[in-house]
Design a protein around this motif. Structure first.
Motif, PDB file in Angstrom:
ATOM      1  N   ARG A  91      35.647 -23.783 -22.138  1.00 53.46           N
ATOM      2  CA  ARG A  91      36.445 -24.822 -22.787  1.00 53.46           C
ATOM      3  C   ARG A  91      37.150 -24.322 -24.043  1.00 53.46           C
ATOM      4  N   ASP A 116      31.100 -29.214 -12.394  1.00 51.41           N
ATOM      5  CA  ASP A 116      31.978 -29.221 -13.568  1.00 51.41           C
ATOM      6  C   ASP A 116      32.302 -27.798 -14.016  1.00 51.41           C
ATOM      7  N   SER A 119      34.879 -26.366 -11.645  1.00 49.07           N
ATOM      8  CA  SER A 119      36.204 -26.910 -11.984  1.00 49.07           C
ATOM      9  C   SER A 119      36.786 -26.198 -13.197  1.00 49.07           C
ATOM     10  N   LEU A 120      35.950 -25.962 -14.214  1.00 49.72           N
ATOM     11  CA  LEU A 120      36.418 -25.239 -15.405  1.00 49.72           C
ATOM     12  C   LEU A 120      36.854 -23.822 -15.050  1.00 49.72           C
ATOM     13  N   GLU A 122      37.982 -22.747 -12.101  1.00 47.72           N
ATOM     14  CA  GLU A 122      39.243 -22.814 -11.355  1.00 47.72           C
ATOM     15  C   GLU A 122      40.420 -23.094 -12.276  1.00 47.72           C
ATOM     16  N   GLU A 123      40.234 -23.996 -13.225  1.00 42.59           N
ATOM     17  CA  GLU A 123      41.303 -24.311 -14.176  1.00 42.59           C
ATOM     18  C   GLU A 123      41.631 -23.099 -15.048  1.00 42.59           C
ATOM     19  N   SER A 124      40.592 -22.397 -15.490  1.00 48.26           N
ATOM     20  CA  SER A 124      40.784 -21.242 -16.365  1.00 48.26           C
ATOM     21  C   SER A 124      41.487 -20.103 -15.632  1.00 48.26           C
ATOM     22  N   GLU A 125      41.075 -19.863 -14.394  1.00 46.33           N
ATOM     23  CA  GLU A 125      41.708 -18.803 -13.613  1.00 46.33           C
ATOM     24  C   GLU A 125      43.165 -19.138 -13.341  1.00 46.33           C
ATOM     25  N   ALA A 126      43.445 -20.387 -13.012  1.00 48.72           N
ATOM     26  CA  ALA A 126      44.828 -20.793 -12.726  1.00 48.72           C
ATOM     27  C   ALA A 126      45.702 -20.679 -13.973  1.00 48.72           C
ATOM     28  N   LYS A 127      45.164 -21.087 -15.110  1.00 48.76           N
ATOM     29  CA  LYS A 127      45.928 -21.071 -16.353  1.00 48.76           C
ATOM     30  C   LYS A 127      46.314 -19.662 -16.770  1.00 48.76           C
TER      31      LYS A 127
END
Length: 245
Positions: A91, A116, A119-120, A122-127
């Motif tokens: 985060r 959770d 999800s974090l 996946e979001e971090s890798e995508a970003k």
């Protein structure tokens, strides 16, 4: 903050991929009469220092052994604390990684991680997917033997389905089914705490890696320790089995 040039000091070209077994958080805390959680928190600070230094030094890939498959056997409270630190890292630190052009990759068995956390991840890798200054690989819920077994199962499934001929099963085919398929093998593996073993880390990938064992607990790992390890690396002759000793 030091510039990239000053961080490189007088070292030759940096190894492309450095992997680190971060060991000694618990012993660091015990020596100070503190709970193991305190050691893990200080270890997280060492992660931040090391990532920053590796990027400044021009290392292209840095892999950190953050949580092994065997670590699930630790006391439930300690595992919970480690997962909490992981959530905080994902985060709070990803913004800094992204700002500094660092791509984040996670390898390991995500099925055992909380939804959770997945999800974090996946979001971090995508970003950070398009970043190119350095790739930071965190090995989470990771085991080298388990990774090889999963790759072997994938090969077997492809053969059974007719997508692959048995004669095509070779080192390249197996490597392509590992978590690290798009990552070069490590040039050097560092282990802190004075222990001298691999502990189920990148077993396939470390075939020709130089091993450096440092007698420093992970929370105390510094820029100087990383530089010393790289100096050691450059002092070795890497023959890859081509010539005898």
């Amino acid at each position: 903050m030091e510039t990239a040039a000053s961080a490189r000091v007088d070292l030759p070209v940096q190894p492309v991929h450095v992997a680190i077994i971060m060991d000694g958080n618990g012993r660091w805390a015990k020596a100070r009469g503190l709970p193991r959680t305190a050691g893990h928190k200080r270890g997280a600070e060492a992660v931040r220092r090391t990532v920053e230094c590796a990027r400044e030094m021009g290392i292209s890939y840095l892999t950190l052994y953050a949580f092994s498959s065997e670590n699930w056997k630790r006391p439930e409270g300690e595992v919970s604390d480690l997962m909490g630190l992981l959530r905080l890292y994902l985060r709070n630190e990803v913004k800094t990684l992204h700002k500094n052009g660092i791509r984040l990759r996670i390898i390991g068995d995500r099925s055992r991680l909380g939804p959770d956390i997945v999800s974090l991840i996946e979001e971090s890798e995508a970003k950070t997917a398009a970043n190119s200054a350095m790739t930071l690989v965190l090995a989470l819920s990771y085991g080298g033997r388990q990774e090889i077994v999963a790759a072997a199962r994938a090969l077997a499934a492809d053969v059974a389905a007719g997508r692959l001929d048995v004669a095509q099963v070779d080192e390249e085919a197996l490597s392509a089914r590992l978590f690290t398929a798009d990552i070069p093998d490590p040039d050097m593996i560092i282990r802190t705490s004075g222990e001298q073993r691999i502990s189920n880390f990148l077993l396939w990938q470390c075939a020709y890696a130089e091993l450096v064992f440092l007698d420093v607990l992970w929370p105390d790992f510094s820029r100087d320790h990383l530089i010393a390890a790289i100096r050691d690396f450059h002092g070795r002759e890497r023959r890859f089995g081509a010539t005898g000793g």
